[in-house]
Scaffold this motif. Structure first.
Motif, short mmCIF file in Angstrom:
data_model
loop_
_atom_site.label_atom_id
_atom_site.label_comp_id
_atom_site.label_asym_id
_atom_site.label_seq_id
_atom_site.Cartn_x
_atom_site.Cartn_y
_atom_site.Cartn_z
N MET A 67 4.56 -35.85 80.15
CA MET A 67 6.01 -35.62 80.06
C MET A 67 6.56 -36.16 78.75
SD MET A 67 7.36 -34.01 82.62
CE MET A 67 7.42 -33.80 84.38
N GLU A 68 6.11 -37.33 78.37
CA GLU A 68 6.58 -37.92 77.11
C GLU A 68 6.12 -37.09 75.92
OE1 GLU A 68 8.61 -40.34 74.50
OE2 GLU A 68 8.79 -40.22 76.68
N ALA A 69 4.88 -36.65 75.95
CA ALA A 69 4.37 -35.81 74.86
C ALA A 69 5.15 -34.50 74.79
CB ALA A 69 2.88 -35.53 75.06
N SER A 70 5.47 -33.94 75.94
CA SER A 70 6.24 -32.71 75.98
C SER A 70 7.63 -32.91 75.37
CB SER A 70 6.37 -32.23 77.43
OG SER A 70 7.19 -31.08 77.50
N ALA A 71 8.28 -33.98 75.76
CA ALA A 71 9.63 -34.27 75.23
C ALA A 71 9.59 -34.49 73.72
CB ALA A 71 10.21 -35.49 75.93
N ARG A 72 8.61 -35.24 73.26
CA ARG A 72 8.49 -35.48 71.81
C ARG A 72 8.14 -34.20 71.07
NH1 ARG A 72 5.48 -41.36 71.17
NH2 ARG A 72 6.86 -42.48 72.58
N GLY A 73 7.29 -33.38 71.68
CA GLY A 73 6.95 -32.10 71.07
C GLY A 73 8.16 -31.20 70.93
N ASP A 74 9.02 -31.21 71.95
CA ASP A 74 10.25 -30.42 71.87
C ASP A 74 11.13 -30.90 70.73
OD1 ASP A 74 9.54 -28.81 73.99
OD2 ASP A 74 10.75 -29.91 75.46
N LEU A 75 11.24 -32.21 70.57
CA LEU A 75 12.04 -32.74 69.46
C LEU A 75 11.46 -32.36 68.11
CD1 LEU A 75 12.98 -36.32 70.70
CD2 LEU A 75 14.53 -34.41 70.30
N MET A 76 10.14 -32.38 68.02
CA MET A 76 9.50 -32.05 66.74
C MET A 76 9.71 -30.58 66.37
SD MET A 76 5.96 -34.21 67.13
CE MET A 76 5.32 -33.84 65.50
N ALA A 77 9.80 -29.71 67.37
CA ALA A 77 9.93 -28.28 67.13
C ALA A 77 11.38 -27.81 67.10
CB ALA A 77 9.17 -27.50 68.19
N ASP A 78 12.32 -28.68 67.43
CA ASP A 78 13.72 -28.29 67.54
C ASP A 78 14.33 -28.13 66.15
OD1 ASP A 78 16.38 -27.92 68.08
OD2 ASP A 78 16.56 -29.64 69.42
N HIS A 79 14.62 -26.91 65.77
CA HIS A 79 15.16 -26.63 64.44
C HIS A 79 16.57 -27.19 64.27
CE1 HIS A 79 11.72 -24.21 63.69
NE2 HIS A 79 12.00 -23.39 64.69
N SER A 80 17.34 -27.31 65.32
CA SER A 80 18.70 -27.81 65.17
C SER A 80 18.72 -29.27 64.74
CB SER A 80 19.49 -27.64 66.48
OG SER A 80 18.95 -28.46 67.49
N PRO A 92 4.60 -38.11 63.52
CA PRO A 92 3.32 -37.59 64.04
C PRO A 92 2.42 -38.69 64.62
CG PRO A 92 3.82 -36.61 61.91
CD PRO A 92 4.86 -37.69 62.16
N GLU A 93 2.54 -39.91 64.08
CA GLU A 93 1.71 -41.00 64.61
C GLU A 93 2.03 -41.29 66.07
OE1 GLU A 93 4.08 -42.31 61.71
OE2 GLU A 93 2.89 -40.69 60.92
N ALA A 94 3.27 -41.04 66.48
CA ALA A 94 3.66 -41.28 67.86
C ALA A 94 2.88 -40.36 68.79
CB ALA A 94 5.16 -41.07 68.03
N MET A 95 2.63 -39.15 68.35
CA MET A 95 1.86 -38.22 69.18
C MET A 95 0.40 -38.64 69.26
SD MET A 95 4.30 -36.44 70.15
CE MET A 95 3.52 -35.14 71.07
N THR A 96 -0.12 -39.17 68.17
CA THR A 96 -1.50 -39.66 68.16
C THR A 96 -1.65 -40.81 69.15
OG1 THR A 96 -1.74 -38.99 65.86
CG2 THR A 96 -3.33 -40.60 66.69
N GLU A 97 -0.67 -41.70 69.18
CA GLU A 97 -0.71 -42.82 70.11
C GLU A 97 -0.69 -42.32 71.56
OE1 GLU A 97 2.48 -45.49 69.12
OE2 GLU A 97 1.77 -45.68 67.06
N LEU A 98 0.13 -41.31 71.84
CA LEU A 98 0.17 -40.75 73.19
C LEU A 98 -1.16 -40.09 73.55
CD1 LEU A 98 3.74 -39.19 73.51
CD2 LEU A 98 2.79 -41.09 74.82
N ALA A 99 -1.77 -39.40 72.61
CA ALA A 99 -3.07 -38.76 72.87
C ALA A 99 -4.12 -39.82 73.20
CB ALA A 99 -3.50 -37.91 71.68
N LYS A 100 -4.10 -40.94 72.49
CA LYS A 100 -5.03 -42.03 72.76
C LYS A 100 -4.76 -42.64 74.14
CE LYS A 100 -5.92 -43.32 67.98
NZ LYS A 100 -5.70 -44.34 66.93
N LEU A 101 -3.50 -42.78 74.48
CA LEU A 101 -3.14 -43.33 75.79
C LEU A 101 -3.60 -42.38 76.90
CD1 LEU A 101 -1.74 -45.44 77.54
CD2 LEU A 101 0.42 -44.22 77.13
#
Length: 118
Positions: A67-80, A92-101
């Motif tokens: 869920m956290e990765a999804s929310a962060r991914g949405d923010l990363m892709a949000d053009h507005s 991007p490092e935040a996503m790497t940390e989530l992938a490791k977790l």
């Protein structure tokens, strides 16, 4: 925003989804496949995973990371966000940390008694 920026963000979102969906589906096999990284897809996956693996605590941990990765991914892709607050996008490092977790929790799940039924 030009098309190359949009394309780069789209590819980043697809890559993000693969980063999180692939290890979950590798661990849970055909017994509980994760279909996507949307909130609905993750919520639909939880009861399938709980039926395949009785440790609901670990399933909930996995779901929380997803869920956290999804929310962060949405923010990363949000053009507005570019217009209003470009600093609001996660690094991007935040996503790497989530992938490791996620990998850590999946590893704990694989190594516990009552392993995932596949």
């Amino acid at each position: 925003m030009d098309n190359s920026t949009r394309r780069r963000r789209f590819k980043g979102r697809v890559s993000l989804e693969r980063t999180f969906i692939t290890p979950v589906n590798t661990a849970f096999g055909s017994a509980a496949p994760l279909a996507g990284m949307t909130r609905d897809a993750i919520q639909a996956w939880v009861p399938l995973a709980e039926a395949a693996y009785p440790d609901t605590n670990n399933i909930r941990k996995i779901a929380a990371v997803l869920m956290e990765a999804s929310a962060r991914g949405d923010l990363m892709a949000d053009h507005s966000r570019d217009v209003f607050d470009p600093e609001a996008r996660p690094a991007p490092e935040a996503m790497t940390e989530l992938a490791k977790l996620l990998e850590k929790v999946l590893s704990e799940t694989r190594n516990m008694p009552g392993k995932i039924k596949t």
